[in-house]
Write a protein that holds these residues in place. Structure first.
Motif, mmCIF file in Angstrom:
data_model
loop_
_atom_site.group_PDB
_atom_site.id
_atom_site.type_symbol
_atom_site.label_atom_id
_atom_site.label_comp_id
_atom_site.label_asym_id
_atom_site.label_seq_id
_atom_site.Cartn_x
_atom_site.Cartn_y
_atom_site.Cartn_z
ATOM 1 N N LYS A 387 17.192 4.941 -24.093
ATOM 2 C CA LYS A 387 16.667 5.921 -25.043
ATOM 3 C C LYS A 387 16.386 7.282 -24.416
ATOM 4 O O LYS A 387 16.075 8.240 -25.133
ATOM 5 C CB LYS A 387 15.367 5.390 -25.677
ATOM 6 N N GLY A 388 16.471 7.364 -23.089
ATOM 7 C CA GLY A 388 16.170 8.633 -22.430
ATOM 8 C C GLY A 388 14.699 8.995 -22.466
ATOM 9 O O GLY A 388 14.338 10.158 -22.340
ATOM 10 N N VAL A 389 13.818 7.992 -22.633
ATOM 11 C CA VAL A 389 12.380 8.218 -22.721
ATOM 12 C C VAL A 389 11.740 7.912 -21.367
ATOM 13 O O VAL A 389 11.762 6.771 -20.903
ATOM 14 C CB VAL A 389 11.732 7.346 -23.822
ATOM 15 N N SER A 390 11.178 8.925 -20.739
ATOM 16 C CA SER A 390 10.486 8.751 -19.458
ATOM 17 C C SER A 390 9.064 8.256 -19.698
ATOM 18 O O SER A 390 8.546 8.324 -20.824
ATOM 19 C CB SER A 390 10.451 10.071 -18.697
ATOM 20 N N SER A 391 8.417 7.779 -18.632
ATOM 21 C CA SER A 391 7.039 7.307 -18.717
ATOM 22 C C SER A 391 6.263 7.777 -17.493
ATOM 23 O O SER A 391 6.779 7.736 -16.376
ATOM 24 C CB SER A 391 6.971 5.781 -18.797
ATOM 25 N N ILE A 392 5.045 8.242 -17.734
ATOM 26 C CA ILE A 392 4.076 8.480 -16.660
ATOM 27 C C ILE A 392 2.886 7.586 -16.947
ATOM 28 O O ILE A 392 2.281 7.686 -18.018
ATOM 29 C CB ILE A 392 3.644 9.957 -16.583
ATOM 30 N N LEU A 393 2.570 6.696 -15.999
ATOM 31 C CA LEU A 393 1.520 5.703 -16.229
ATOM 32 C C LEU A 393 0.467 5.773 -15.139
ATOM 33 O O LEU A 393 0.798 5.875 -13.953
ATOM 34 C CB LEU A 393 2.114 4.288 -16.253
ATOM 35 N N VAL A 394 -0.788 5.704 -15.543
ATOM 36 C CA VAL A 394 -1.884 5.502 -14.591
ATOM 37 C C VAL A 394 -2.097 4.001 -14.470
ATOM 38 O O VAL A 394 -2.410 3.318 -15.448
ATOM 39 C CB VAL A 394 -3.178 6.194 -15.074
ATOM 40 N N ILE A 395 -1.907 3.482 -13.254
ATOM 41 C CA ILE A 395 -2.018 2.042 -13.002
ATOM 42 C C ILE A 395 -3.025 1.819 -11.881
ATOM 43 O O ILE A 395 -2.853 2.335 -10.770
ATOM 44 C CB ILE A 395 -0.656 1.431 -12.606
ATOM 45 N N GLY A 396 -4.054 1.043 -12.175
ATOM 46 C CA GLY A 396 -5.066 0.769 -11.166
ATOM 47 C C GLY A 396 -5.126 -0.685 -10.740
ATOM 48 O O GLY A 396 -5.713 -0.995 -9.702
ATOM 49 N N GLY A 397 -4.515 -1.584 -11.528
ATOM 50 C CA GLY A 397 -4.730 -2.999 -11.252
ATOM 51 C C GLY A 397 -3.503 -3.864 -11.144
ATOM 52 O O GLY A 397 -3.626 -5.055 -10.881
ATOM 53 N N SER A 398 -2.308 -3.311 -11.342
ATOM 54 C CA SER A 398 -1.117 -4.160 -11.348
ATOM 55 C C SER A 398 -0.036 -3.580 -10.447
ATOM 56 O O SER A 398 0.721 -2.694 -10.847
ATOM 57 C CB SER A 398 -0.580 -4.311 -12.777
ATOM 58 N N GLY A 399 0.065 -4.114 -9.234
ATOM 59 C CA GLY A 399 1.094 -3.690 -8.300
ATOM 60 C C GLY A 399 2.482 -4.108 -8.710
ATOM 61 O O GLY A 399 3.472 -3.633 -8.126
ATOM 62 N N ASP A 400 2.622 -4.996 -9.714
ATOM 63 C CA ASP A 400 3.950 -5.377 -10.183
ATOM 64 C C ASP A 400 4.731 -4.166 -10.697
ATOM 65 O O ASP A 400 5.961 -4.184 -10.729
ATOM 66 C CB ASP A 400 3.849 -6.428 -11.290
ATOM 67 N N TYR A 401 4.012 -3.111 -11.113
ATOM 68 C CA TYR A 401 4.688 -1.909 -11.596
ATOM 69 C C TYR A 401 5.421 -1.164 -10.473
ATOM 70 O O TYR A 401 6.263 -0.309 -10.745
ATOM 71 C CB TYR A 401 3.703 -0.975 -12.308
ATOM 72 N N PHE A 402 5.098 -1.483 -9.203
ATOM 73 C CA PHE A 402 5.831 -0.862 -8.087
ATOM 74 C C PHE A 402 7.333 -1.120 -8.214
ATOM 75 O O PHE A 402 8.156 -0.283 -7.862
ATOM 76 C CB PHE A 402 5.351 -1.412 -6.737
ATOM 77 N N GLU A 403 7.673 -2.312 -8.692
ATOM 78 C CA GLU A 403 9.074 -2.712 -8.747
ATOM 79 C C GLU A 403 9.883 -1.842 -9.711
ATOM 80 O O GLU A 403 11.058 -1.552 -9.462
ATOM 81 C CB GLU A 403 9.183 -4.186 -9.142
ATOM 82 N N VAL A 404 9.285 -1.442 -10.819
ATOM 83 C CA VAL A 404 10.039 -0.696 -11.839
ATOM 84 C C VAL A 404 9.884 0.815 -11.686
ATOM 85 O O VAL A 404 10.588 1.579 -12.351
ATOM 86 C CB VAL A 404 9.599 -1.121 -13.257
ATOM 87 N N ALA A 405 8.978 1.253 -10.822
ATOM 88 C CA ALA A 405 8.702 2.693 -10.707
ATOM 89 C C ALA A 405 9.793 3.413 -9.928
ATOM 90 O O ALA A 405 10.279 2.925 -8.903
ATOM 91 C CB ALA A 405 7.357 2.910 -10.036
ATOM 92 N N ASP A 406 10.175 4.596 -10.417
ATOM 93 C CA ASP A 406 11.048 5.486 -9.655
ATOM 94 C C ASP A 406 10.242 6.330 -8.672
ATOM 95 O O ASP A 406 10.746 6.711 -7.615
ATOM 96 C CB ASP A 406 11.804 6.416 -10.602
ATOM 97 N N HIS A 407 8.986 6.615 -9.056
ATOM 98 C CA HIS A 407 8.134 7.488 -8.250
ATOM 99 C C HIS A 407 6.710 6.949 -8.296
ATOM 100 O O HIS A 407 6.214 6.562 -9.360
ATOM 101 C CB HIS A 407 8.152 8.918 -8.787
ATOM 102 N N VAL A 408 6.045 6.934 -7.141
ATOM 103 C CA VAL A 408 4.665 6.474 -7.050
ATOM 104 C C VAL A 408 3.833 7.585 -6.401
ATOM 105 O O VAL A 408 4.088 7.984 -5.264
ATOM 106 C CB VAL A 408 4.546 5.174 -6.225
ATOM 107 N N ILE A 409 2.866 8.087 -7.159
ATOM 108 C CA ILE A 409 1.975 9.138 -6.663
ATOM 109 C C ILE A 409 0.588 8.544 -6.523
ATOM 110 O O ILE A 409 0.045 7.980 -7.488
ATOM 111 C CB ILE A 409 1.946 10.336 -7.638
ATOM 112 N N MET A 410 0.004 8.634 -5.345
ATOM 113 C CA MET A 410 -1.337 8.110 -5.122
ATOM 114 C C MET A 410 -2.338 9.249 -5.068
ATOM 115 O O MET A 410 -2.134 10.230 -4.346
ATOM 116 C CB MET A 410 -1.424 7.308 -3.828
#
Length: 561
Positions: A387-410
């Motif tokens: 769909k060409g829809v990007s996502s910016i997510l604040v994640i504090g408790g689930s490291g499983d999102y590391f796998e799908v992330a293109d970019h990780v900003i701490m």
């Protein structure tokens, strides 16, 4: 104006309704005064007037404001100047109720299209609300003369003679910069730009003014995301450019994750000089998504996220009067896609946990065939690839999102760091417990009809609709709650949404599909201005601000059926 003075003195001591006789047009050497509406009594909604000043009587060069965004910046600046003059020179008139009130619908921190000041080819029109003075319900004619014939003209004259020419030019230059950045991020596959030096923290949870003091930490871009954007007049601006795709913002509690996301979500609007977020610019279709227990849902296809409900309840045309956290969040995403958003903004803190993730242990205990929810983590990549829809997510408790992330900003003590490589290494090192749950591709967008008959039924014979607060609209006797729309920032926008709902409902020959109806209306607004939304015949709509199409659709979607 001398005629008006005489009329007001003659009305002194008479019943308040006699003030209706002064409606009309009056003129002196500098201004024209149009009295459009007279309030019914001193406690009622204020009277509405327009003050018109010829451009030739000012030193404003209309040629500088030929572009739409420059015109909006100048109109916002003048509204702020007039509001400042009103604050600095309080009305000398007192009395019962709203007596002596003089008000202009000035902007807050954001620069958005408004109706308070209208710059036209040859004139500038200032729209004011005023409280005509009374004692009890008797007219204070001499006080009214002082208010209308002396105080208001002096405020306008001071505003146009004492304003800072340098400051106005800075607002115009800033508008040029902001438009340039918006064009740059569109052309370079960037979804949000956060300028280095930005002040993102606000002074309190109920204020949008910037935090001040030595403890304020300004934003500095990580080198890995640093971009330098050329601006007009040979200048540049440097900051963090978040690429399209999937970006997660991580970090410990109270280290600035949500503060960064809030800055990004407000970047759909331009901000005024001194706000601290002047150079925080986000794709203007971005939609903040949260769970919203109890919201109404009408015929939304949420099957990409939720299917196979117990008792065979369909989810491809899902309706409910009391959505759960997960169904409401799925609905909010699908409605955003329907309005062609290019960016979703999600904070884990305001999300339904079971919608965002199912960990490996839960997957083993509760098998997929018994779980109707496909969590967001398993759909977020498809949203971008299909769909060409990007996502910016604040994640504090689930490291499983590391796998799908293109970019990780701490975020670490309000400073951002690129941690993409480390996050990917951790994802590879630690044994993966969960498996991806997916059920095929996304379905085509379901473009729903605008149910005009439902809205008209709620409006009733009196066709009553009004905004009661930033997040509440009254349609007939029913309240429409908009608390879930976190990017709605000004009650004047809510007033405009109320007028838009009525406008669309009464448009008998308008497009039948909701999105097409909204697009059609916004084309009319672009051509003819926000004044077409005025609910008052022969009166100025001086207290409206343009909402985004996203919020208009979101309001329509929350009307209960």
């Amino acid at each position: 104006m001398n005629t008006l003075r005489k009329k007001l003195i003659q009305l002194d001591g008479k019943g308040y309704k006699a003030l209706k006789s002064i409606q009309g047009h009056y003129k002196d050497d500098l201004i024209s005064l149009h009295i459009d509406y007279i309030q019914g009594d001193p406690f009622a909604s204020p009277s509405r007037i327009r003050v018109i000043i010829p451009l030739e009587k000012t030193d404003i060069d209309a040629g500088q404001y030929s572009s739409h965004y420059r015109k909006i910046a100048a109109e916002n600046f003048l509204a702020m100047e007039i509001a400042n003059q009103i604050r600095q020179t309080p009305s000398p008139v007192k009395g019962t109720g709203k007596s002596g009130l003089v008000y202009i619908d000035a902007p807050g921190q954001a620069i958005i299209e408004r109706t308070a000041v209208k710059m036209m080819k040859d004139v500038i029109e200032i729209r004011l609300s005023i409280g005509l003075p009374a004692r009890g319900r008797s007219i204070l004619g001499k006080q009214a003369e002082k208010l209308l014939c002396d105080y208001v003209p002096s405020i306008i004259e001071k505003s146009f003679t004492s304003y800072s020419r340098d400051l106005l030019q800075k607002y115009i230059t800033l508008a040029d910069d902001q438009e340039t950045i918006r064009e740059y991020i569109r052309e370079n596959n960037i979804v949000s730009f956060v300028g280095s030096g930005a002040i993102l923290p606000r002074e309190s949870g109920v204020s949008q003014r910037p935090m001040k003091g030595e403890e304020v930490i300004t934003f500095q871009s990580p080198k890995e995301y640093e971009v330098t954007i050329p601006l007009p007049y040979g200048r540049t601006v440097t900051g963090m450019g978040i690429p399209a795709g999937i970006t997660i913002i991580v970090g410990g509690g109270f280290h600035g994750k949500s503060t960064l996301l809030q800055g990004i979500e407000r970047g759909v609007y331009n901000h005024k000089l001194g706000d601290g977020r002047e150079y925080v610019i986000t794709d203007n279709t971005a939609m903040k998504i949260r769970s919203e227990d109890g919201r109404s849902v009408h015929q939304v296809d949420i099957s990409p996220f939720i299917s196979d409900l117990p008792f065979g309840k369909p989810t491809n045309i899902f309706s409910t009067e009391d959505a759960s956290g997960s169904t409401s969040q799925a609905t909010n995403i699908m409605e955003a896609i329907e309005m062609e958003t290019r960016l979703l903004l999600i904070d884990e803190d305001t999300s339904a946990t079971n919608f965002m993730i199912r960990d490996g242990r839960m997957q083993k205990l509760v098998k997929k065939e018994k779980e109707p929810i496909t969590p967001f983590i398993d759909r977020v990549e498809q949203l971008y690839s299909e769909k060409g829809v990007s996502s910016i997510l604040v994640i504090g408790g689930s490291g499983d999102y590391f796998e799908v992330a293109d970019h990780v900003i701490m975020m670490d003590e309000y400073a951002p760091y690129d941690r993409t490589s480390e996050a990917k290494e951790i994802s590879d090192e630690i044994t993966k417990l969960r498996f991806k749950e997916s059920v095929g591709t996304f379905s085509d967008v379901h473009n729903r009809k605008l149910e005009r008959y439902i809205i008209n039924k709620k409006l009733g014979q009196k066709e009553k609709i009004d905004s009661k607060s930033l997040s509440t609209i009254l349609i007939g006797r029913e309240q429409l709650q908009l608390q879930g729309l976190e990017q709605l920032i000004d009650q004047s926008q809510t007033r405009a949404i109320a007028n838009i709902i009525k406008f669309l409902a009464k448009e008998k020959n308008g497009p039948k599909v909701m999105k097409e109806a909204i697009d059609h209306l916004y084309k009319q607004i672009q051509e003819n201005g926000l004044d077409i939304l005025s609910p008052y015949k022969g009166q100025h709509p001086g207290d409206l601000a343009l909402p985004r199409k996203n919020e208009v659709a979101a309001a329509l979607n929350r009307i209960r059926y």
